[in-house]
Write an enzyme that holds these catalytic residues in place. Structure first.
Site, PDB file in Angstrom:
ATOM      1  N   GLY A  78       0.816  -1.215   0.000  1.00  0.00           N
ATOM      2  CA  GLY A  78       0.000   0.000   0.000  1.00  0.00           C
ATOM      3  C   GLY A  78       0.849   1.265   0.000  1.00  0.00           C
ATOM      4  O   GLY A  78       1.939   1.288   0.567  1.00  0.00           O
ATOM      5  N   ARG A 142       1.299  -5.643  -5.035  1.00  0.00           N
ATOM      6  CA  ARG A 142       1.263  -6.568  -3.897  1.00  0.00           C
ATOM      7  C   ARG A 142       1.734  -7.980  -4.247  1.00  0.00           C
ATOM      8  O   ARG A 142       1.489  -8.911  -3.486  1.00  0.00           O
ATOM      9  CB  ARG A 142      -0.161  -6.621  -3.319  1.00  0.00           C
ATOM     10  CG  ARG A 142      -0.598  -5.341  -2.618  1.00  0.00           C
ATOM     11  CD  ARG A 142      -1.757  -5.590  -1.671  1.00  0.00           C
ATOM     12  NE  ARG A 142      -2.217  -4.371  -1.012  1.00  0.00           N
ATOM     13  CZ  ARG A 142      -1.678  -3.874   0.099  1.00  0.00           C
ATOM     14  NH1 ARG A 142      -0.673  -4.485   0.677  1.00  0.00           N
ATOM     15  NH2 ARG A 142      -2.158  -2.770   0.640  1.00  0.00           N
ATOM     16  N   ASP A 173       5.586  -7.947   5.782  1.00  0.00           N
ATOM     17  CA  ASP A 173       5.702  -9.094   4.874  1.00  0.00           C
ATOM     18  C   ASP A 173       6.756  -8.856   3.802  1.00  0.00           C
ATOM     19  O   ASP A 173       7.554  -9.744   3.494  1.00  0.00           O
ATOM     20  CB  ASP A 173       4.361  -9.368   4.177  1.00  0.00           C
ATOM     21  CG  ASP A 173       3.402 -10.080   5.113  1.00  0.00           C
ATOM     22  OD1 ASP A 173       3.869 -10.640   6.123  1.00  0.00           O
ATOM     23  OD2 ASP A 173       2.187 -10.060   4.841  1.00  0.00           O
ATOM     24  N   LYS A 199       8.052   0.681   5.693  1.00  0.00           N
ATOM     25  CA  LYS A 199       6.919   1.478   5.191  1.00  0.00           C
ATOM     26  C   LYS A 199       5.594   0.893   5.633  1.00  0.00           C
ATOM     27  O   LYS A 199       5.459  -0.327   5.671  1.00  0.00           O
ATOM     28  CB  LYS A 199       6.969   1.497   3.655  1.00  0.00           C
ATOM     29  CG  LYS A 199       5.745   2.039   2.988  1.00  0.00           C
ATOM     30  CD  LYS A 199       5.118   1.085   1.971  1.00  0.00           C
ATOM     31  CE  LYS A 199       4.408  -0.067   2.596  1.00  0.00           C
ATOM     32  NZ  LYS A 199       3.539  -0.829   1.699  1.00  0.00           N
ATOM     33  N   THR A 200       4.643   1.654   6.003  1.00  0.00           N
ATOM     34  CA  THR A 200       3.209   1.353   6.069  1.00  0.00           C
ATOM     35  C   THR A 200       2.507   2.397   6.921  1.00  0.00           C
ATOM     36  O   THR A 200       2.959   2.712   8.032  1.00  0.00           O
ATOM     37  CB  THR A 200       2.843  -0.056   6.608  1.00  0.00           C
ATOM     38  OG1 THR A 200       1.422  -0.126   6.712  1.00  0.00           O
ATOM     39  CG2 THR A 200       3.440  -0.439   7.933  1.00  0.00           C
ATOM     40  N   ASP A 202      -0.055   1.889   8.383  1.00  0.00           N
ATOM     41  CA  ASP A 202      -0.679   1.184   9.515  1.00  0.00           C
ATOM     42  C   ASP A 202       0.148   1.273  10.803  1.00  0.00           C
ATOM     43  O   ASP A 202      -0.373   1.029  11.887  1.00  0.00           O
ATOM     44  CB  ASP A 202      -0.888  -0.304   9.176  1.00  0.00           C
ATOM     45  CG  ASP A 202      -1.947  -0.497   8.096  1.00  0.00           C
ATOM     46  OD1 ASP A 202      -2.467   0.512   7.592  1.00  0.00           O
ATOM     47  OD2 ASP A 202      -2.242  -1.653   7.752  1.00  0.00           O
TER      48      ASP A 202
END
Ligand code: FBP
Length: 548
Positions: A78, A142, A173, A199-200, A202
């Site tokens: 993402g 992805r 992941d 990175k994320t 979230d």
């Protein structure tokens, strides 16, 4: 391309970096490391990259002679604000080592490496994207890089382009896969280094050495701005309850950070719901009780923050979803042949009694969303489940019952929102612009030092950027063994909200008062130019975590 005034001004922004990155960098190695758990298993699976030391960059005196190096970069998963600055940092870092170094970007994520889809990132291109949001410089994807044939296929193009190092910018992941790739290339003597970057939006890729994943800061600031605006609207009209779902596929860091920023009436934290073994009804009752209490004070309005992953943290719902996943994995074609209007009854008939009862109690739309197409791993796509509507509807029904019992006297009207995509490509805040550029520049330094299997690490980021600490963390250090699709696999441990951590405790201490009083905070839009206390503040989560 027409640019906005802000874009033009922002292009000239020079990210602030740790002092050490402006000097001659020398590597200081710490003691050997070990994985967070399952040391023996992880060690056995990573004989070439296990146990490597932590690396800290320190100011040196002798600048080594660097030969030109070709580097590849991949954006994985993402979007998160700041990705372009990581790439700019890598570019500037390898050019600083040797002007003839070159950077190649693989297109649309890890698939670009496997499909040999790439572009050279030249100075003109990089300059177009400095300090901008998005991943559009090369796109993201992805595709999971986990099979040996993919690694071999990738190696063909790396060899053809004489690429000696690959930087994978991704979440837990993708960085797990980066580590597997580093190990594989080391094992076969491929002479290609692999470095990861955290990175994320979230925020769930973090640990002692990785303070935060990039993008979390900007995304939370964007959501908090909009939630603040909604709170002001809601406090002006005084007639709506706003149910606001926030991205965060599993962890509730975004919901918690936004709650700390805006002080809503209610914020649900999935990790707490799971720990307390709450049912969906418990969550509904909790919200309905607060609505009733506020109504008793004449306040028929409020805000509820809901983490995107909530549904999977409610133990009973988790069991239902697991049974649905299993059923649909084995009967997908049969299910798709059934008339849409009969699908719900079909599922009710097929599930075990407990799950069947829960499924039957769900509103039609949510029941349907739970049976929609799974992701490539057979899991339900949580961002497609309208938990905000589900809760608004169930709370409304509960309040009707309470009204009959004389326990609710007031009005209830709801509005629903989902904030996720609107924050993922925002222009990076100063924090993310600085942090990401530093992560990229640090990745280049690790490459220059010949390292592989490391994640770029920039720490001490609540201090002024000049004092940030740059270096590398062996990715194996973050790993443990977990069961994935029925098999034990080495993976980076996902960081969920720590219910004993300071940010959650501060929220828990204040939530009763925020529920009944109207203590809203209105953070306003991200500021890129102006006083440092307005423009350069890290997230509340980070500030609270690092406070003494
Ligand atoms: P990453 O973990 O890959 O950074 O993505 C996180 C996220 O933004 C989640 O918050 C959300 O559930 C998901 O991506 C949505 O994915 P998609 O972009 O494929 O719709």
């Amino acid at each position: 391309m027409t640019k906005s005034a802000l874009q033009i001004a922002r292009a000239a922004y020079k990210p602030k970096v740790p002092n050490v990155l402006t000097s001659i960098v020398e590597i200081q190695e710490g003691a050997p490391t070990q994985s967070v758990a399952n040391q023996d298993e992880v060690k056995q699976l990573f004989p070439n990259t296990y146990g490597m030391p932590l690396i800290k960059f320190v100011e040196g005196t002798n600048r080594p002679e660097y030969t030109p190096i070709n580097v590849g970069v991949i954006l994985s998963g993402g979007q998160a604000p700041g990705g372009h600055n990581v790439i700019a940092g890598i570019f500037d870092g390898i050019k600083n080592m040797n002007q003839d170094s070159r950077l190649y970007g693989f297109i649309l994520g890890p698939g670009g490496l496997v499909d040999h889809n790439y572009t050279e990132l030249t100075a003109d291109i990089i300059d177009e994207y400095r300090n901008t949001g998005g991943f559009d410089i090369i796109g993201s994807g992805r595709t999971k890089l986990e099979e040996t044939w993919q690694f071999d296929k990738g190696l063909e193009i790396l060899k053809k382009l004489n690429i000696k190092a690959l930087v994978i910018i991704g979440g837990d992941d993708s960085n797990t896969n980066a580590c597997v790739l580093a190990e594989y290339y080391a094992q076969i003597g491929a002479d290609v280094q692999v470095i990861g970057c955290p990175k994320t939006i979230d925020g769930d890729l973090k640990n002692e050495m990785i303070e935060t994943s990039f993008g979390f800061d900007t995304a939370c600031k964007v959501y908090s701005e909009v939630i603040g605006n909604i709170q002001r609207d809601c406090n002006s009209a005084r007639k709506y309850w706003h149910f606001i779902k926030l991205m965060g596929r599993s962890a509730s860091h975004i919901a918690l950070e936004c709650a700390l920023q805006v002080q809503p009436n209610i914020a649900i934290i999935s990790e707490e719901i799971e720990a307390k073994n709450f049912s969906l009804d418990d969550v509904v009752n909790y919200i309905a009780d607060i609505v009733a209490q506020r109504a008793a004070n004449g306040q028929n309005f409020g805000t509820v923050l809901i983490p995107e992953g909530l549904i999977e943290f409610i133990p009973a719902m988790k069991n239902l979803i697991a049974e649905l996943n299993n059923y649909l994995a084995h009967h997908e074609d049969e299910f798709k042949r059934i008339k849409r209007s009969a699908q719900r009854a079909h599922i009710i008939d097929k599930l075990t009694p407990v799950n069947s009862k829960i499924y039957a109690s769900l509103p039609e739309t949510v029941a349907r969303q739970l049976t929609l197409d799974r992701d490539p791993h057979g899991n339900v796509q949580v961002s497609l489940i309208e938990t905000e509507k589900l809760l608004a509807e169930m709370v409304s029904n509960r309040l009707d019952e309470m009204a009959k019992e004389g326990k609710f006297v007031g009005k209830f009207a709801s509005q629903v929102h989902f904030f996720g995509y609107e924050g993922r490509c925002a222009a990076p805040s100063n924090y993310d612009a600085d942090y990401c550029y530093s992560l990229g520049y640090t990745a280049a330094g690790l490459i220059g030092a010949g390292k592989t299997g490391y994640m770029s690490s920039v720490r001490n980021t609540t201090a002024p950027a000049a004092e940030w600490i740059a270096g590398g963390v062996p990715i194996t250090m973050m790993m443990n063994m977990e069961c994935r699709h029925g098999k034990m696999k080495p993976v980076i441990q996902k960081a969920l909200v720590d219910l004993n951590g300071k940010p959650f405790k501060l929220f828990a201490k204040n939530r009763e008062s925020w529920a009944l009083n109207t203590d809203y905070v209105y953070p306003g839009p991200i500021q890129y130019f102006g006083p440092t206390e307005v423009c350069d503040q890290p997230t509340k989560t980070l500030q609270i975590e690092r406070s003494i």
